[in-house]
Design an enzyme around this catalytic site. Sequence first.
Site, PDB file in Angstrom:
ATOM      1  N   ASP A   9      69.082  43.257  95.125  1.00 43.51           N
ATOM      2  CA  ASP A   9      67.892  43.830  95.758  1.00 43.51           C
ATOM      3  C   ASP A   9      67.397  42.850  96.824  1.00 43.51           C
ATOM      4  O   ASP A   9      67.039  41.714  96.505  1.00 43.51           O
ATOM      5  CB  ASP A   9      66.841  44.031  94.654  1.00 43.51           C
ATOM      6  CG  ASP A   9      65.537  44.579  95.177  1.00 43.51           C
ATOM      7  OD1 ASP A   9      65.353  44.675  96.412  1.00 43.51           O
ATOM      8  OD2 ASP A   9      64.683  44.908  94.334  1.00 43.51           O
ATOM      9  N   ASN A  23      62.845  52.993 110.290  1.00 40.81           N
ATOM     10  CA  ASN A  23      62.994  54.114 111.228  1.00 40.81           C
ATOM     11  C   ASN A  23      62.076  53.848 112.404  1.00 40.81           C
ATOM     12  O   ASN A  23      61.265  52.914 112.368  1.00 40.81           O
ATOM     13  CB  ASN A  23      62.727  55.466 110.563  1.00 40.81           C
ATOM     14  CG  ASN A  23      61.311  55.582 110.059  1.00 40.81           C
ATOM     15  OD1 ASN A  23      60.355  55.425 110.814  1.00 40.81           O
ATOM     16  ND2 ASN A  23      61.156  55.830 108.778  1.00 40.81           N
ATOM     17  N   VAL A  32      65.683  51.237 101.404  1.00 38.14           N
ATOM     18  CA  VAL A  32      65.373  49.807 101.448  1.00 38.14           C
ATOM     19  C   VAL A  32      64.037  49.571 102.175  1.00 38.14           C
ATOM     20  O   VAL A  32      63.282  48.660 101.834  1.00 38.14           O
ATOM     21  CB  VAL A  32      66.552  49.002 102.064  1.00 38.14           C
ATOM     22  CG1 VAL A  32      66.743  49.270 103.519  1.00 38.14           C
ATOM     23  CG2 VAL A  32      66.372  47.527 101.810  1.00 38.14           C
ATOM     24  N   ASP A  33      63.730  50.411 103.122  1.00 37.15           N
ATOM     25  CA  ASP A  33      62.456  50.343 103.857  1.00 37.15           C
ATOM     26  C   ASP A  33      61.274  50.488 102.884  1.00 37.15           C
ATOM     27  O   ASP A  33      60.330  49.681 102.885  1.00 37.15           O
ATOM     28  CB  ASP A  33      62.461  51.486 104.890  1.00 37.15           C
ATOM     29  CG  ASP A  33      61.382  51.356 105.939  1.00 37.15           C
ATOM     30  OD1 ASP A  33      60.732  50.297 106.004  1.00 37.15           O
ATOM     31  OD2 ASP A  33      61.197  52.319 106.715  1.00 37.15           O
TER      32      ASP A  33
HETATM   33  N1  AR6 Z   1      67.971  46.120  98.602  1.00 36.13           N
HETATM   34  C1  AR6 Z   1      69.125  46.165  99.318  1.00 36.13           C
HETATM   35  N2  AR6 Z   1      69.676  47.309  99.751  1.00 36.13           N
HETATM   36  C2  AR6 Z   1      69.060  48.459  99.421  1.00 36.13           C
HETATM   37  C3  AR6 Z   1      67.853  48.509  98.673  1.00 36.13           C
HETATM   38  C4  AR6 Z   1      67.316  47.262  98.256  1.00 36.13           C
HETATM   39  N3  AR6 Z   1      66.176  47.185  97.561  1.00 36.13           N
HETATM   40  N4  AR6 Z   1      67.489  49.820  98.532  1.00 36.13           N
HETATM   41  C5  AR6 Z   1      68.443  50.554  99.147  1.00 36.13           C
HETATM   42  N5  AR6 Z   1      69.395  49.747  99.675  1.00 36.13           N
HETATM   43  P1  AR6 Z   1      68.687  53.326 103.473  1.00 36.13           P
HETATM   44  P2  AR6 Z   1      69.354  53.915 106.289  1.00 36.13           P
HETATM   45  C6  AR6 Z   1      70.607  50.078 100.435  1.00 36.13           C
HETATM   46  O1  AR6 Z   1      68.745  54.774 103.119  1.00 36.13           O
HETATM   47  O2  AR6 Z   1      70.595  54.617 105.884  1.00 36.13           O
HETATM   48  C7  AR6 Z   1      64.451  55.046 105.243  1.00 36.13           C
HETATM   49  O3  AR6 Z   1      63.718  56.147 104.822  1.00 36.13           O
HETATM   50  C8  AR6 Z   1      71.189  51.468 100.296  1.00 36.13           C
HETATM   51  O4  AR6 Z   1      71.946  51.566  99.104  1.00 36.13           O
HETATM   52  O5  AR6 Z   1      67.598  52.495 102.920  1.00 36.13           O
HETATM   53  O6  AR6 Z   1      69.449  52.913 107.394  1.00 36.13           O
HETATM   54  C9  AR6 Z   1      63.995  54.528 106.602  1.00 36.13           C
HETATM   55  O7  AR6 Z   1      62.600  54.622 106.770  1.00 36.13           O
HETATM   56  C10 AR6 Z   1      72.051  51.550 101.541  1.00 36.13           C
HETATM   57  O8  AR6 Z   1      73.309  50.924 101.313  1.00 36.13           O
HETATM   58  O9  AR6 Z   1      68.626  53.132 105.088  1.00 36.13           O
HETATM   59  C11 AR6 Z   1      64.735  55.438 107.544  1.00 36.13           C
HETATM   60  O10 AR6 Z   1      64.055  56.659 107.720  1.00 36.13           O
HETATM   61  C12 AR6 Z   1      71.295  50.704 102.564  1.00 36.13           C
HETATM   62  O11 AR6 Z   1      70.306  49.985 101.811  1.00 36.13           O
HETATM   63  C13 AR6 Z   1      66.051  55.667 106.840  1.00 36.13           C
HETATM   64  O12 AR6 Z   1      65.789  55.462 105.449  1.00 36.13           O
HETATM   65  C14 AR6 Z   1      70.603  51.522 103.634  1.00 36.13           C
HETATM   66  O13 AR6 Z   1      70.100  52.707 103.074  1.00 36.13           O
HETATM   67  C15 AR6 Z   1      67.089  54.673 107.254  1.00 36.13           C
HETATM   68  O14 AR6 Z   1      68.314  55.024 106.673  1.00 36.13           O
END
Ligand code: AR6
Length: 165
Positions: A9, A23, A32-33
């Site tokens: 994490d 975003n 992750v955001d």
């Molecule tokens: N630590 C590390 N990685 C993580 C965590 C964490 N705590 N949580 C999720 N991931 P995503 P995107 C991973 O969907 O595709 C948001 O709503 C996850 O498994 O977070 O760039 C933003 O506001 C994946 O491999 O980001 C945008 O609207 C990676 O982080 C949109 O999502 C990215 O997944 C961005 O989409």
Amino acid sequence: MKIEVIQGDITKIQVDAVVNAANSSLLGSSGVDGAIHKAGGKEILEACQYIRNRQGKCKTGEAVITTAGNLPAEKVIHTVGPVYNKGNKIEEELLANCYRNSLLLAKEYNLKTIAFPNISTGIYRFPKELAAEIAIQTVKKHPVVDKVIFVCFDEENYKMYLEKV
Ligand code: AR6
């Protein structure tokens, strides 16, 4: 420049800069955001709102920097990954820009260690293997910090990064 790969994490990692897959609104959401804003607290959101008021939205591929609030990191670098749609070269370039611009911002702020999530591979649906290749290649081309940590959340990304780095 050292490159490490870990599974975990990103909100728990103690580095100078944690990168957020944001975003363009910069106002936090899920993935992750959401995790970064939840763990970091309202200071991060306030700093993002301040940037929004100053410059408007953050364009895809660009990056901005804020406090890390309650996170163990010093700063958060928010970058906006591309939504994977047509699978064209522009999407690949925009993803590379996220890594490059985040690293350049870290350099500008004299930050030595940086942790990246797997930008765009969640809600934005970028194919994991291609995203990993772009991430690793781009980071290797810009050795401007002492250490880069790729923080993979899922096992699939973790194994892929271990093989490719
Ligand atoms: N630590 C590390 N990685 C993580 C965590 C964490 N705590 N949580 C999720 N991931 P995503 P995107 C991973 O969907 O595709 C948001 O709503 C996850 O498994 O977070 O760039 C933003 O506001 C994946 O491999 O980001 C945008 O609207 C990676 O982080 C949109 O999502 C990215 O997944 C961005 O989409």
